[in-house]
Write a protein that holds these residues in place. Structure first.
Motif, PDB file in Angstrom:
ATOM      1  N   LYS A   1      43.840  48.874  37.916  1.00  0.00           N
ATOM      2  CA  LYS A   1      45.206  48.989  37.047  1.00  0.00           C
ATOM      3  C   LYS A   1      44.886  48.790  35.634  1.00  0.00           C
ATOM      4  CE  LYS A   1      49.598  46.933  37.194  1.00  0.00           C
ATOM      5  NZ  LYS A   1      50.655  46.087  38.161  1.00  0.00           N
TER       6      LYS A   1
ATOM      7  N   TYR B   1      52.965  53.616  34.550  1.00  0.00           N
ATOM      8  CA  TYR B   1      54.045  52.417  34.711  1.00  0.00           C
ATOM      9  C   TYR B   1      55.347  53.014  34.827  1.00  0.00           C
ATOM     10  CZ  TYR B   1      50.540  48.883  33.324  1.00  0.00           C
ATOM     11  OH  TYR B   1      49.452  48.262  33.319  1.00  0.00           O
TER      12      TYR B   1
ATOM     13  N   GLN C   1      43.668  38.513  34.948  1.00  0.00           N
ATOM     14  CA  GLN C   1      42.994  39.782  35.310  1.00  0.00           C
ATOM     15  C   GLN C   1      44.071  40.529  35.987  1.00  0.00           C
ATOM     16  OE1 GLN C   1      40.075  40.380  34.314  1.00  0.00           O
ATOM     17  NE2 GLN C   1      39.119  38.375  33.975  1.00  0.00           N
ATOM     18  N   TYR C   2      43.875  41.855  35.769  1.00  0.00           N
ATOM     19  CA  TYR C   2      44.728  42.907  36.295  1.00  0.00           C
ATOM     20  C   TYR C   2      43.798  43.594  37.540  1.00  0.00           C
ATOM     21  CZ  TYR C   2      48.525  44.095  33.310  1.00  0.00           C
ATOM     22  OH  TYR C   2      49.699  43.776  32.534  1.00  0.00           O
TER      23      TYR C   2
ATOM     24  N   ALA D   1      54.291  39.354  32.646  1.00  0.00           N
ATOM     25  CA  ALA D   1      54.472  40.653  32.106  1.00  0.00           C
ATOM     26  C   ALA D   1      55.652  41.326  32.057  1.00  0.00           C
ATOM     27  CB  ALA D   1      53.344  41.463  33.104  1.00  0.00           C
TER      28      ALA D   1
ATOM     29  N   PHE E   1      44.924  47.401  31.529  1.00  0.00           N
ATOM     30  CA  PHE E   1      45.764  46.616  30.800  1.00  0.00           C
ATOM     31  C   PHE E   1      46.576  47.498  30.255  1.00  0.00           C
ATOM     32  CE2 PHE E   1      42.528  43.079  30.277  1.00  0.00           C
ATOM     33  CZ  PHE E   1      42.774  42.484  31.080  1.00  0.00           C
TER      34      PHE E   1
ATOM     35  N   SER F   1      37.884  43.810  35.725  1.00  0.00           N
ATOM     36  CA  SER F   1      38.854  43.139  36.690  1.00  0.00           C
ATOM     37  C   SER F   1      38.515  43.606  37.978  1.00  0.00           C
ATOM     38  CB  SER F   1      40.141  43.662  36.515  1.00  0.00           C
ATOM     39  OG  SER F   1      40.280  45.118  36.400  1.00  0.00           O
TER      40      SER F   1
ATOM     41  N   ASP G   1      50.190  40.375  35.875  1.00  0.00           N
ATOM     42  CA  ASP G   1      50.585  41.689  35.796  1.00  0.00           C
ATOM     43  C   ASP G   1      52.070  41.516  36.585  1.00  0.00           C
ATOM     44  OD1 ASP G   1      49.802  41.098  38.427  1.00  0.00           O
ATOM     45  OD2 ASP G   1      49.136  43.244  38.679  1.00  0.00           O
ATOM     46  N   LYS G   2      52.351  40.480  36.457  1.00  0.00           N
ATOM     47  CA  LYS G   2      53.866  40.233  37.207  1.00  0.00           C
ATOM     48  C   LYS G   2      54.677  39.343  36.370  1.00  0.00           C
ATOM     49  CE  LYS G   2      51.476  40.176  41.786  1.00  0.00           C
ATOM     50  NZ  LYS G   2      50.078  40.032  40.994  1.00  0.00           N
TER      51      LYS G   2
ATOM     52  N   GLN H   1      49.713  39.768  27.226  1.00  0.00           N
ATOM     53  CA  GLN H   1      50.546  38.708  27.942  1.00  0.00           C
ATOM     54  C   GLN H   1      51.835  38.535  27.111  1.00  0.00           C
ATOM     55  OE1 GLN H   1      49.149  34.810  29.275  1.00  0.00           O
ATOM     56  NE2 GLN H   1      49.795  34.348  27.296  1.00  0.00           N
TER      57      GLN H   1
END
Ligand code: FE2
Length: 313
Positions: A298, A12, A293-294, A125, A300, A313, A94-95, A157
């Motif tokens: 990608k 990341y 889900q990612y 996220a 978690f 995922s 994831d956003k 989350q």
């Protein structure tokens, strides 16, 4: 080590921001959580930390251009509305995405209310993409999470929940494991009181000991549509025995994933913001039909700095 080094290992983007390291649960707090399914950790965060979170969300909201979106996405906790969850929601795991009070929008999906006041929540996220929320989750909350007793805690989350004055809607009674389900059950929520909260501005309500009842429902998704279906028990969740949890700025409420809780609408003149983290145990099975889900490949986010190997995922 702070958040930056560990997240680099996850691939990341990171920055050098590091937050104050918070504290673990005391043995009395742990025992209370085990017995009652919730605990209030008094004075966990500082006023300054709460203020920083609020300021950052206001900045993000101010930068969000509602006219750039085709249609804004409302968020309602009412059961009949859950199944209207759209692609914007179902792909938000994831956003950083924005959800609005349903009554703050007209029939064309445009805001009819001040943007900050109309905001219902931002998820899911923030802690992955934003330095301020990342350092709070990875530095400040970390010791507390680790003392809850996970084998491999996954900070799955986060949501900044606005519940603004004269606008924030009610959240009906539910169990958090309905929305983030693992086998065996492992989900816990950590809810930070960014503002002082009481019955007049929509504080949390909880039924002590209700974490021992079955999980009534599960919110399952095929990636396109989601449905709230009966899981272990038919009917409505019990509401008897609920108690309000008034909180001061910086108090942290920890909720077992099965404990029944809710909050009323905020019709007062005082905002009631909260920042919530949901943690699951990476040692447990995370089913493919959970809504969050990612994308394939990608991982978690993880406090252990390694990808969770058991999620699908
Ligand atoms: Fe909840």
């Amino acid at each position: 080590m702070g958040v930056a080094g560990g997240l680099l290992a996850l691939g990341y983007d990171t920055a050098s921001t590091e937050g104050r390291v918070g504290r673990s649960l005391t043995s009395e707090e742990s025992d209370f959580l085990t017995k009652n399914g919730y605990v209030v950790v008094k004075g966990f965060a500082t006023k300054n930390e709460c203020n920083q979170l609020q300021k950052r969300i206001e900045q993000l909201a101010d930068e969000f251009d509602p006219n750039a979106a085709d249609r804004l996405s409302p968020f309602s906790s009412h059961e009949e509305d859950r199944e209207k969850s759209d692609d914007y929601f179902l792909t938000s795991g994831d956003k950083i995405r924005f959800f609005w009070e349903p009554h703050a929008m007209d029939e064309n999906g445009k805001l009819v209310m001040n943007k900050r006041q109309a905001l219902n929540k931002v998820g899911h996220a923030l802690h992955v993409h934003d330095d301020v929320f990342r350092s709070f989750v990875y530095d400040t909350l970390r010791p507390c999470v680790e003392s809850v007793g996970f084998k491999q805690p996954i900070p799955l989350q986060t949501m900044y929940i606005c519940k603004s004055q004269r606008a924030g809607g009610e959240v009906t009674a539910h169990q958090d494991s309905s929305f983030l389900y693992t086998e065996p059950l492992s989900t816990h929520g950590l809810w930070l009181s960014v503002h002082q909260a009481d019955e007049s501005n929509g504080c949390l309500w909880v039924i002590p000991g209700s974490h021992s009842i079955p999980l009534y429902k599960r919110f399952v998704s095929d990636g396109k549509q989601a449905v709230l279906r009966t899981h272990e028990h038919k009917g409505d969740l019990p509401l008897e025995g609920g108690v309000p949890l008034p909180t001061e700025i910086g108090d942290l409420v920890i909720l077992h994933g099965n404990v029944v809780h809710w909050s009323e609408a905020n019709m007062s003149d005082r905002p009631r913001h909260a920042y919530m983290l949901h943690v699951i145990d990476g040692a447990c099975h995370y089913p493919e039909d959970n809504w969050l889900q990612y994308p394939p490949g990608k991982p978690f986010p993880s406090y252990d700095r390694v990808a969770a190997s058991t999620h699908s995922s």
